[in-house]
Write an enzyme that holds these catalytic residues in place. Structure first.
Site, PDB file in Angstrom:
ATOM      1  N   GLY A  45       4.033   3.011   6.645  1.00 53.03           N
ATOM      2  CA  GLY A  45       5.487   3.136   6.618  1.00 53.03           C
ATOM      3  C   GLY A  45       5.887   4.389   5.868  1.00 53.03           C
ATOM      4  O   GLY A  45       5.148   4.868   5.011  1.00 53.03           O
ATOM      5  N   GLN A  50      11.434  10.121   1.377  1.00 52.35           N
ATOM      6  CA  GLN A  50      10.088  10.494   0.944  1.00 52.35           C
ATOM      7  C   GLN A  50       9.685  11.878   1.452  1.00 52.35           C
ATOM      8  O   GLN A  50       8.750  12.474   0.930  1.00 52.35           O
ATOM      9  CB  GLN A  50       9.059   9.459   1.400  1.00 52.35           C
ATOM     10  N   CYS A  94       2.240   3.053  -2.127  1.00 53.57           N
ATOM     11  CA  CYS A  94       3.305   3.917  -1.619  1.00 53.57           C
ATOM     12  C   CYS A  94       2.777   5.334  -1.499  1.00 53.57           C
ATOM     13  O   CYS A  94       2.081   5.815  -2.405  1.00 53.57           O
ATOM     14  CB  CYS A  94       4.496   3.865  -2.586  1.00 53.57           C
ATOM     15  N   LEU A  95       3.103   5.996  -0.400  1.00 51.63           N
ATOM     16  CA  LEU A  95       2.654   7.373  -0.211  1.00 51.63           C
ATOM     17  C   LEU A  95       3.238   8.314  -1.262  1.00 51.63           C
ATOM     18  O   LEU A  95       2.677   9.372  -1.520  1.00 51.63           O
ATOM     19  CB  LEU A  95       3.005   7.859   1.205  1.00 51.63           C
ATOM     20  N   HIS A 136       9.924  -2.852   1.992  1.00 51.44           N
ATOM     21  CA  HIS A 136       9.521  -1.746   1.113  1.00 51.44           C
ATOM     22  C   HIS A 136      10.221  -0.452   1.544  1.00 51.44           C
ATOM     23  O   HIS A 136      10.762   0.279   0.715  1.00 51.44           O
ATOM     24  CB  HIS A 136       7.990  -1.605   1.186  1.00 51.44           C
ATOM     25  N   GLU A 137      10.229  -0.188   2.851  1.00 53.73           N
ATOM     26  CA  GLU A 137      10.831   1.059   3.349  1.00 53.73           C
ATOM     27  C   GLU A 137      12.360   1.036   3.227  1.00 53.73           C
ATOM     28  O   GLU A 137      12.966   2.050   2.883  1.00 53.73           O
ATOM     29  CB  GLU A 137      10.400   1.331   4.797  1.00 53.73           C
ATOM     30  N   HIS A 140      13.431   2.011  -0.148  1.00 57.02           N
ATOM     31  CA  HIS A 140      13.468   3.475  -0.353  1.00 57.02           C
ATOM     32  C   HIS A 140      14.854   4.036  -0.030  1.00 57.02           C
ATOM     33  O   HIS A 140      15.326   4.959  -0.705  1.00 57.02           O
ATOM     34  CB  HIS A 140      12.438   4.184   0.531  1.00 57.02           C
TER      35      HIS A 140
END
Length: 172
Positions: A45, A50, A94-95, A136-137, A140
């Site tokens: 994701g 991000q 998380c990226l 989660h996304e 963000h």
């Protein structure tokens, strides 16, 4: 085009993203770039902030490579319209916070409404890993990171480690 992923702490990761009013070709290109970036990372994701873009846009694909054909989803203005009382605990990463993971408790099932790449309204119920990932996304887009669910001491420790990583990467 693959894009750079912002690392925590970056103030853009803590901002609320406004809704997308009009699906332009540039926004569709951003979505395609985000999918390419997510797959290359590799991740399941990615949210627009991000990659430094303050739009309510997320991409996800929670199909594991050995399971089946990929199922990339592009969601403009995703919104959770219902969630289950039953919860699940997943170890999230998380990226934007590489190499850090923690158990996060979230609703087991969520119903999400969004606009797809063509501007068509979509709605679907997600469970398991898909439910965790979409929540989660969407977080963000509201300036919330998975570490915000952790106890303050653990959150501060991860933030300090990320600050050190950013300093190391900035050195020539």
């Amino acid at each position: 085009m693959k894009r750079s992923i912002l690392l925590h702490p970056d103030p853009r990761l803590k901002k609320l993203c406004p809704a997308v009013d009009d699906l332009s070709d540039s926004l569709r290109q951003l979505a395609d770039d985000m999918l390419e970036t997510m797959y290359a990372a590799p991740g399941i994701g990615l949210a627009a902030p991000q990659v430094g873009e303050m739009n309510r846009l997320i991409v996800l694909d929670c199909v594991k490579p050995d399971e089946a054909a990929p199922r990339p989803l592009i969601m403009f203005n995703p919104e959770i319209v219902a969630s289950s009382d039953e919860t699940n605990v997943y170890e999230e990463g998380c990226l934007s916070i590489p190499e850090h993971y923690a158990d996060v408790t979230r609703p087991k099932e969520v119903e999400v409404a969004w606009l797809d790449r063509d501007g068509k309204a979509q709605q679907e119920v997600f469970d398991g890993l898909w439910a965790t990932c979409v929540q989660h996304e969407i977080d963000h887009l509201d300036g919330k990171l998975f570490i915000d669910y952790l106890k303050p001491l653990r959150r501060q420790l991860i933030t300090r480690k990320m600050q050190k990583l950013k300093r190391e990467r900035a050195r020539p």
